[in-house]
Scaffold this active site. Sequence first.
Site, mmCIF file in Angstrom:
data_model
loop_
_atom_site.group_PDB
_atom_site.id
_atom_site.type_symbol
_atom_site.label_atom_id
_atom_site.label_comp_id
_atom_site.label_asym_id
_atom_site.label_seq_id
_atom_site.Cartn_x
_atom_site.Cartn_y
_atom_site.Cartn_z
ATOM 1 N N ARG A 167 0.836 -1.225 0.000
ATOM 2 C CA ARG A 167 0.000 0.000 0.000
ATOM 3 C C ARG A 167 0.860 1.260 0.000
ATOM 4 O O ARG A 167 0.522 2.261 0.621
ATOM 5 C CB ARG A 167 -0.962 0.030 1.196
ATOM 6 N N SER A 241 -10.655 -0.502 3.746
ATOM 7 C CA SER A 241 -9.815 -0.622 4.952
ATOM 8 C C SER A 241 -9.340 0.760 5.391
ATOM 9 O O SER A 241 -8.752 1.489 4.588
ATOM 10 C CB SER A 241 -8.568 -1.460 4.645
ATOM 11 N N GLU A 337 -4.588 3.890 6.086
ATOM 12 C CA GLU A 337 -4.459 3.650 4.641
ATOM 13 C C GLU A 337 -5.193 4.784 3.905
ATOM 14 O O GLU A 337 -4.761 5.236 2.853
ATOM 15 C CB GLU A 337 -5.078 2.287 4.300
HETATM 16 C C1 LIG Z 1 -15.451 -0.634 -0.390
HETATM 17 C C2 LIG Z 1 -13.999 -0.352 -0.720
HETATM 18 C C3 LIG Z 1 -13.118 -1.399 -0.839
HETATM 19 C C4 LIG Z 1 -11.766 -1.155 -1.141
HETATM 20 N N1 LIG Z 1 -10.921 -2.226 -1.274
HETATM 21 C C5 LIG Z 1 -9.623 -2.017 -1.581
HETATM 22 C C6 LIG Z 1 -8.738 -3.127 -1.772
HETATM 23 O O1 LIG Z 1 -9.130 -4.289 -1.704
HETATM 24 N N2 LIG Z 1 -7.441 -2.870 -2.055
HETATM 25 C C7 LIG Z 1 -6.969 -1.593 -2.171
HETATM 26 O O2 LIG Z 1 -5.761 -1.446 -2.429
HETATM 27 N N3 LIG Z 1 -7.781 -0.526 -1.992
HETATM 28 C C8 LIG Z 1 -9.095 -0.704 -1.709
HETATM 29 N N4 LIG Z 1 -9.927 0.367 -1.527
HETATM 30 C C9 LIG Z 1 -9.372 1.721 -1.605
HETATM 31 C C10 LIG Z 1 -9.521 2.402 -2.987
HETATM 32 O O3 LIG Z 1 -10.402 1.679 -3.801
HETATM 33 C C11 LIG Z 1 -8.158 2.525 -3.691
HETATM 34 O O4 LIG Z 1 -7.213 3.157 -2.861
HETATM 35 C C12 LIG Z 1 -8.266 3.313 -4.998
HETATM 36 O O5 LIG Z 1 -7.073 3.197 -5.724
HETATM 37 C C13 LIG Z 1 -8.570 4.789 -4.771
HETATM 38 O O6 LIG Z 1 -8.861 5.352 -6.030
HETATM 39 P P1 LIG Z 1 -9.593 6.733 -6.153
HETATM 40 O O7 LIG Z 1 -9.570 7.100 -7.601
HETATM 41 O O8 LIG Z 1 -10.931 6.683 -5.518
HETATM 42 O O9 LIG Z 1 -8.610 7.683 -5.340
HETATM 43 P P2 LIG Z 1 -8.979 8.955 -4.477
HETATM 44 O O10 LIG Z 1 -9.661 8.530 -3.220
HETATM 45 O O11 LIG Z 1 -9.673 9.964 -5.304
HETATM 46 O O12 LIG Z 1 -7.519 9.476 -4.134
HETATM 47 C C14 LIG Z 1 -6.669 8.731 -3.273
HETATM 48 C C15 LIG Z 1 -5.320 9.466 -3.159
HETATM 49 O O13 LIG Z 1 -4.650 9.470 -4.410
HETATM 50 C C16 LIG Z 1 -4.483 10.799 -4.911
HETATM 51 N N5 LIG Z 1 -4.731 10.709 -6.353
HETATM 52 C C17 LIG Z 1 -5.864 10.246 -6.953
HETATM 53 N N6 LIG Z 1 -5.689 10.224 -8.286
HETATM 54 C C18 LIG Z 1 -4.438 10.689 -8.530
HETATM 55 C C19 LIG Z 1 -3.672 10.896 -9.716
HETATM 56 N N7 LIG Z 1 -4.156 10.621 -10.928
HETATM 57 N N8 LIG Z 1 -2.417 11.404 -9.601
HETATM 58 C C20 LIG Z 1 -1.906 11.690 -8.382
HETATM 59 N N9 LIG Z 1 -2.573 11.519 -7.225
HETATM 60 C C21 LIG Z 1 -3.823 11.001 -7.304
HETATM 61 C C22 LIG Z 1 -5.461 11.657 -4.137
HETATM 62 O O14 LIG Z 1 -5.026 12.999 -4.045
HETATM 63 C C23 LIG Z 1 -5.473 10.947 -2.792
HETATM 64 O O15 LIG Z 1 -4.361 11.321 -2.031
HETATM 65 C C24 LIG Z 1 -11.303 0.162 -1.287
HETATM 66 C C25 LIG Z 1 -12.212 1.236 -1.178
HETATM 67 C C26 LIG Z 1 -13.552 0.976 -0.923
HETATM 68 C C27 LIG Z 1 -14.501 2.131 -0.837
#
Ligand SMILES: Cc1cc2nc3c(=O)[nH]c(=O)nc-3n(C[C@H](O)[C@H](O)[C@H](O)COP(=O)(O)OP(=O)(O)OC[C@H]3O[C@@H](n4cnc5c(N)ncnc54)[C@H](O)[C@@H]3O)c2cc1C
Length: 341
Positions: A167, A241, A337
């Site tokens: 992570r 998480s 996380e």
């Molecule tokens: C129900 C649920 C289950 C999940 N299960 C998992 C799992 O099994 N494994 C796992 O690893 N994660 C899991 N996650 C977490 C999440 O899905 C991941 O971390 C995902 O990659 C976040 O993507 P996002 O586009 O929503 O990011 P955001 O929440 O929009 O951003 C997350 C971070 O990344 C930055 N960011 C976003 N896009 C960019 C970009 N293009 N360039 C630079 N910085 C950027 C943001 O500023 C922020 O700091 C889960 C989430 C939920 C809600």
Amino acid sequence: MMTSPIKQEVSLLSFNTFGIEAKARYFVEVTSIEALKAILLDPDYQAIPKLILGGGSNLLFTQDFDGLVIKMGIKGIEKMREDNENIWVKVGAGENWHDFVVYCLEQGWYGVENLSLIYGTVGAAPMQNIGAYGVELKDIFDLLIAIDRETGNQQFFTHADCKFGYRESVFKSELKDKYVIAEVIFHLSKKPQINTSYGTIQQTLVEMGISQPTPKAVSEAVIRIRKSKLPNPEQVGNAGSFFKNPEILKSHFENLREQYPNMPSYPAGEQKVKVPAGWLIEQCGWKGRKVGNTGAHKDQALVIVNYGMATGLEISELATKIQASVLEKFGIQLHTEVNIV
Ligand SMILES: Cc1cc2nc3c(=O)[nH]c(=O)nc-3n(C[C@H](O)[C@H](O)[C@H](O)COP(=O)(O)OP(=O)(O)OC[C@H]3O[C@@H](n4cnc5c(N)ncnc54)[C@H](O)[C@@H]3O)c2cc1C
């Protein structure tokens, strides 16, 4: 240039899976690299804080964002090259992760199926090296294209440059807030790569009546398990998480094991073991416990949920209490996380 107008005082409620009401002073969606560079270099916005937003599924807003939120809307899936066994595809940061997984399966490109139904965008996936069911993004990653937030320069990051860990990546540590990930190139396989060794995938496939699993069947099994274990953010706000599973020294673990013989662990290198954070939180009595509008989920203590009207501050206060109780009982520091804003 493909930029939506910059809006002011925009509610972020529908842009975060925790369902937190917070406002962005300025908000813009970018749908091309040129538009992204232009906004990063725009003198009117140069001096104010910026937040890059994907799907908002790994974020907790504890206050309004007094700056510019840049929503990543860069789309596109493009074949770069291929041979008989491999394919390299370039994907825009704003593509939805799960839609990309489904698309790959339809095309017969394999390696992503264990990462089915992870929320968010492709661009955020390298940030924390998303992982689930025995596969991490790093296993299918080739290269990424990022834009320097200060200069607007385009830069390539190889696998080694990204310094992927559990992570973790360079974008969460040394290069935090320095780059925007614009496009990611994946290296996928044209030959099915079945990986059913982790968790209950094998057992779920048996329950589904499948003895010779295809990648699509593995994806369906993963979706089935995830739906049964994790709360759906559309029904109850959450960001998956909340904490990472802590890695502790083997000696610390052996000491704890004397007191807690059932304490689970997984190998994490020569000197450390990984302990499931959910187990630690459960042992501290948080599982299913409601505190005001928030609480640790009844089926998965590692997931903090918003029962409807929680503020981000309420959720982060609960997280701090959970951390304190785990530290007191086990001497283990939990790290978040979720990105707290
Ligand atoms: C129900 C649920 C289950 C999940 N299960 C998992 C799992 O099994 N494994 C796992 O690893 N994660 C899991 N996650 C977490 C999440 O899905 C991941 O971390 C995902 O990659 C976040 O993507 P996002 O586009 O929503 O990011 P955001 O929440 O929009 O951003 C997350 C971070 O990344 C930055 N960011 C976003 N896009 C960019 C970009 N293009 N360039 C630079 N910085 C950027 C943001 O500023 C922020 O700091 C889960 C989430 C939920 C809600």
